[in-house]
Enzyme design. Structure first.
Site, PDB file in Angstrom:
ATOM      1  N   ASP A   1       0.858  -1.191   0.000  1.00  0.00           N
ATOM      2  CA  ASP A   1       0.000   0.000   0.000  1.00  0.00           C
ATOM      3  C   ASP A   1       0.898   1.247   0.000  1.00  0.00           C
ATOM      4  O   ASP A   1       1.895   1.305   0.733  1.00  0.00           O
ATOM      5  CB  ASP A   1      -0.864  -0.055   1.278  1.00  0.00           C
ATOM      6  CG  ASP A   1      -1.912   1.035   1.355  1.00  0.00           C
ATOM      7  OD1 ASP A   1      -2.359   1.497   0.292  1.00  0.00           O
ATOM      8  OD2 ASP A   1      -2.288   1.394   2.485  1.00  0.00           O
TER       9      ASP A   1
ATOM     10  N   GLU B   1      -2.735   6.128  -7.897  1.00  0.00           N
ATOM     11  CA  GLU B   1      -3.686   7.118  -7.360  1.00  0.00           C
ATOM     12  C   GLU B   1      -3.624   8.410  -8.159  1.00  0.00           C
ATOM     13  O   GLU B   1      -2.547   8.869  -8.532  1.00  0.00           O
ATOM     14  CB  GLU B   1      -3.362   7.389  -5.886  1.00  0.00           C
ATOM     15  CG  GLU B   1      -4.330   8.369  -5.221  1.00  0.00           C
ATOM     16  CD  GLU B   1      -4.138   8.429  -3.706  1.00  0.00           C
ATOM     17  OE1 GLU B   1      -4.119   7.367  -3.054  1.00  0.00           O
ATOM     18  OE2 GLU B   1      -3.992   9.550  -3.194  1.00  0.00           O
TER      19      GLU B   1
ATOM     20  N   GLY C   1      -8.823   5.532   2.847  1.00  0.00           N
ATOM     21  CA  GLY C   1      -9.369   6.267   3.992  1.00  0.00           C
ATOM     22  C   GLY C   1     -10.724   5.754   4.425  1.00  0.00           C
ATOM     23  O   GLY C   1     -11.620   6.530   4.780  1.00  0.00           O
TER      24      GLY C   1
ATOM     25  N   VAL D   1      -8.784   0.010   4.795  1.00  0.00           N
ATOM     26  CA  VAL D   1      -9.136   0.287   6.194  1.00  0.00           C
ATOM     27  C   VAL D   1      -7.902   0.069   7.061  1.00  0.00           C
ATOM     28  O   VAL D   1      -7.324  -1.028   7.074  1.00  0.00           O
ATOM     29  CB  VAL D   1     -10.272  -0.650   6.673  1.00  0.00           C
ATOM     30  CG1 VAL D   1     -10.576  -0.425   8.146  1.00  0.00           C
ATOM     31  CG2 VAL D   1     -11.530  -0.447   5.837  1.00  0.00           C
TER      32      VAL D   1
HETATM   33  P1  13P Z   1      -7.863   4.804   7.153  1.00  0.00           P
HETATM   34  O1  13P Z   1      -6.737   4.772   8.133  1.00  0.00           O
HETATM   35  O2  13P Z   1      -8.587   6.105   7.147  1.00  0.00           O
HETATM   36  O3  13P Z   1      -8.766   3.627   7.282  1.00  0.00           O
HETATM   37  O4  13P Z   1      -7.197   4.734   5.690  1.00  0.00           O
HETATM   38  C1  13P Z   1      -6.561   3.556   5.305  1.00  0.00           C
HETATM   39  C2  13P Z   1      -5.926   3.702   3.982  1.00  0.00           C
HETATM   40  O5  13P Z   1      -6.436   4.338   3.085  1.00  0.00           O
HETATM   41  C3  13P Z   1      -4.649   3.005   3.767  1.00  0.00           C
HETATM   42  O6  13P Z   1      -4.145   3.236   2.495  1.00  0.00           O
END
Ligand code: 13P
Length: 279
Positions: free
Chosen positions: A81, A133, A205, A227
């Protein structure tokens, strides 16, 4: 079992549900996430972001992710990620990750295209899928709300055509971290992005998003939802409760509490994303 990112997301796209992508910072998070997916018969993505490496080093976490994924009774993707550089994406590919996200969203458009395409060429050579992204997913409390940060529809089509990515993370008012108030997402923009692009879209997010917005997202092209914060909050709350109430607090039991809390939070999101019984 380990499966391909692209195929998992295409199945979600066809079935109009989203696969949860859960950031796991510890063995306990990994165990809890996989247990939730198995119990609910759901596909799942477990992922680690580069900003999390200081707390969960990539080379130490990779074998835990991969062994847990291989042993799982449901389809699992092991994903990098928010890779911040070409080299980090190479490292993840070499360690056996099935897909990588290169995050060039803060770069000017042309530079984002150039660097993302370079990562995609490298990753494809090893059979690894790529997420990128476009638009700005902010950080709660850090950003200036007055700037238009939403993903541009025409740019998104050009970006996808020129980079060859397999999934695109979009900015529709979503932010990373713990929201001060529940955000309202720009679903109209999502609908336009989905109509313009036959491509799995990704929502970052995820923590703290309303159920109504989650549902609008998964029924309008979002196939992967990230998440992270919700797991950390859930674990912290349960550990606090345990330490405050246990007659004989000890580390082994606390590890069990962390696994269970991770499982509960992941299971709640799997149900919301409607990926249960889709394994
Ligand atoms: P949150 O921490 O808001 O769940 O976001 C996770 C995220 O987008 C990781 O790339």
């Amino acid at each position: 079992m380990i499966v391909s990112f692209k195929e998992m997301l295409q199945a979600a796209n066809n079935g109009r549900y989203a696969v949860g992508a859960f950031n796991c910072l510890s063995l306990e998070n990994v165990q809890g996430a996989i247990a939730a997916a198995e119990e609910l018969n759901s596909p799942i993505i477990i992922q680690l972001a580069e900003v999390q490496f200081p707390c969960a080093p990539l080379a130490l976490m990779a074998p835990q992710y991969l062994e847990a994924a291989k042993a799982a009774k449901v389809p699992v993707v092991v994903h990098l990620d928010h890779g911040q550089s070409f080299q980090t994406c190479v490292d993840a590919v070499r360690l056996g990750f099935g897909s990588v996200m290169f995050d060039g969203a803060s770069l000017p458009f042309e530079e984002n295209v150039r660097q993302t395409a370079e990562v995609a060429r490298m990753a494809k050579a090893f059979g690894v899928d790529v997420e990128a992204e476009l638009g700005k997913v902010g950080d709660v409390g850090v950003d200036d709300d007055s700037v238009d940060v939403f993903t541009d529809v025409e740019e998104s089509a050009e970006f996808i055509a020129r980079t060859g990515v397999d999934a695109l993370a979009v900015a529709i008012g979503n932010q990373h971290g713990k929201y001060v108030a529940t955000p309202r997402l720009n679903i109209a923009r999502l609908v336009e992005l989905h109509e313009r692009n036959a491509m799995p879209l990704v929502l970052h997010g995820g923590s703290g998003t309303s159920e109504e917005d989650f549902k609008s997202c998964i029924h309008n092209g979002i196939c992967k939802i990230n998440v992270a914060t919700a797991i950390q909050l859930g674990v912290t709350e349960d550990v606090q409760r345990y330490l405050a109430s246990a007659a004989n607090p000890n580390y082994i039991d606390m590890k069990g509490i962390i696994v269970e809390a991770s499982k509960r939070v992941v299971a709640d999101h799997i149900r919301l994303f409607e990926s249960n019984n889709r394994a």
